[in-house]
Motif scaffolding. Structure first.
Motif, short mmCIF file in Angstrom:
data_model
loop_
_atom_site.label_atom_id
_atom_site.label_comp_id
_atom_site.label_asym_id
_atom_site.label_seq_id
_atom_site.Cartn_x
_atom_site.Cartn_y
_atom_site.Cartn_z
N LEU A 113 0.62 -0.87 -0.03
CA LEU A 113 0.01 0.11 0.03
C LEU A 113 0.83 1.46 -0.04
O LEU A 113 2.04 1.09 0.40
CB LEU A 113 -0.99 -0.17 1.33
N SER A 114 0.32 2.35 -0.61
CA SER A 114 0.99 3.39 -0.78
C SER A 114 1.65 4.29 0.33
O SER A 114 2.61 4.87 0.45
CB SER A 114 0.57 4.56 -1.84
N TYR A 115 0.89 4.22 1.63
CA TYR A 115 1.17 5.04 2.66
C TYR A 115 1.29 4.40 3.85
O TYR A 115 0.58 3.15 3.98
CB TYR A 115 0.05 6.19 2.92
N MET A 116 2.15 4.57 4.83
CA MET A 116 2.29 3.84 6.16
C MET A 116 2.69 4.68 7.10
O MET A 116 3.42 5.71 7.00
CB MET A 116 3.16 2.54 5.96
N GLY A 117 2.19 4.39 8.26
CA GLY A 117 2.64 5.17 9.57
C GLY A 117 4.03 4.93 10.21
O GLY A 117 4.75 3.86 9.50
N GLN A 118 4.32 5.24 11.18
CA GLN A 118 5.55 5.07 11.80
C GLN A 118 5.63 3.85 12.71
O GLN A 118 6.79 3.42 13.04
CB GLN A 118 6.06 6.26 12.60
N GLY A 119 4.43 3.37 13.17
CA GLY A 119 4.45 2.20 13.85
C GLY A 119 4.31 2.23 15.30
O GLY A 119 4.57 3.26 15.84
N THR A 120 3.74 1.22 15.82
CA THR A 120 3.43 1.20 17.32
C THR A 120 3.88 -0.03 17.99
O THR A 120 3.55 -1.20 17.29
CB THR A 120 2.03 1.49 17.69
N GLN A 121 4.71 -0.25 18.91
CA GLN A 121 5.25 -1.46 19.25
C GLN A 121 4.10 -2.37 20.15
O GLN A 121 3.63 -1.78 21.21
CB GLN A 121 6.32 -1.30 20.07
N VAL A 122 4.15 -3.54 19.91
CA VAL A 122 3.39 -4.47 20.77
C VAL A 122 4.35 -5.65 21.26
O VAL A 122 5.18 -6.27 20.30
CB VAL A 122 2.08 -5.10 19.87
N THR A 123 4.21 -5.81 22.56
CA THR A 123 4.99 -6.96 23.11
C THR A 123 4.20 -7.66 24.08
O THR A 123 3.63 -7.24 24.88
CB THR A 123 6.24 -6.07 24.10
N VAL A 124 4.43 -9.04 23.55
CA VAL A 124 3.47 -9.91 24.34
C VAL A 124 4.32 -10.91 25.27
O VAL A 124 5.12 -11.56 24.58
CB VAL A 124 2.76 -10.75 23.45
N SER A 125 4.22 -11.09 26.63
CA SER A 125 5.18 -11.81 27.35
C SER A 125 4.13 -13.17 27.71
O SER A 125 2.95 -13.21 27.77
CB SER A 125 5.50 -11.32 28.64
N SER A 126 4.93 -14.20 27.70
CA SER A 126 4.48 -15.48 28.27
C SER A 126 4.19 -15.71 29.74
O SER A 126 4.77 -14.77 30.64
CB SER A 126 5.40 -16.71 27.47
#
Length: 126
Positions: A113-126
């Motif tokens: 896709l043409s446009y994309m954001g800067q992102g957001t971090q997702v961290t899942v711990s066990s």
């Protein structure tokens, strides 16, 4: 200038939930296709979920089917990703993406896709 801005990332325990949101600097009604991608350290970016303008086309990566839900509200210029039953393998940077063209001609053909954001971090711990 098109800007997409993600929010809602953070840390969660396995089995928990997070909700990501994407807003933008332009009218979401301009986008025929929107989606979420993710990239974990050392891995290639992968498509997580995609949705057409009216929601008639929805795509989910096999690994998130039944756990994640994508939704968009063009009147409020928002794209959301509800993530339930999180797993450590869901840990990644999540990106919102958009394109004026339809999903049939972009996302459905595996195109970026043409446009994309800067992102957001997702961290899942066990």
């Amino acid at each position: 200038q098109v800007r997409l801005m993600e929010s809602g990332g953070g840390s969660a325990q396995a089995g928990g939930s997070l909700r990501l949101s994407c807003t933008g600097s332009t009218n979401f009604s301009d986008y025929g296709c929107m989606g979420w991608l993710r990239q974990a350290p050392g891995k290639e970016r992968e498509r997580v979920a995609g949705i057409s303008f009216g929601g008639g086309y929805i795509y989910y990566h096999d690994s998130v089917k039944g756990r994640f839900t994508i939704a968009r509200d063009n009147s409020k210029n928002t794209l959301a990703l509800q993530m339930n039953i999180l797993k450590p393998d869901d840990t990644a940077m999540y990106y919102c993406a958009a394109d004026q063209n339809s999903c049939a001609t972009t996302w459905g053909r595996g195109q970026t896709l043409s446009y994309m954001g800067q992102g957001t971090q997702v961290t899942v711990s066990s």
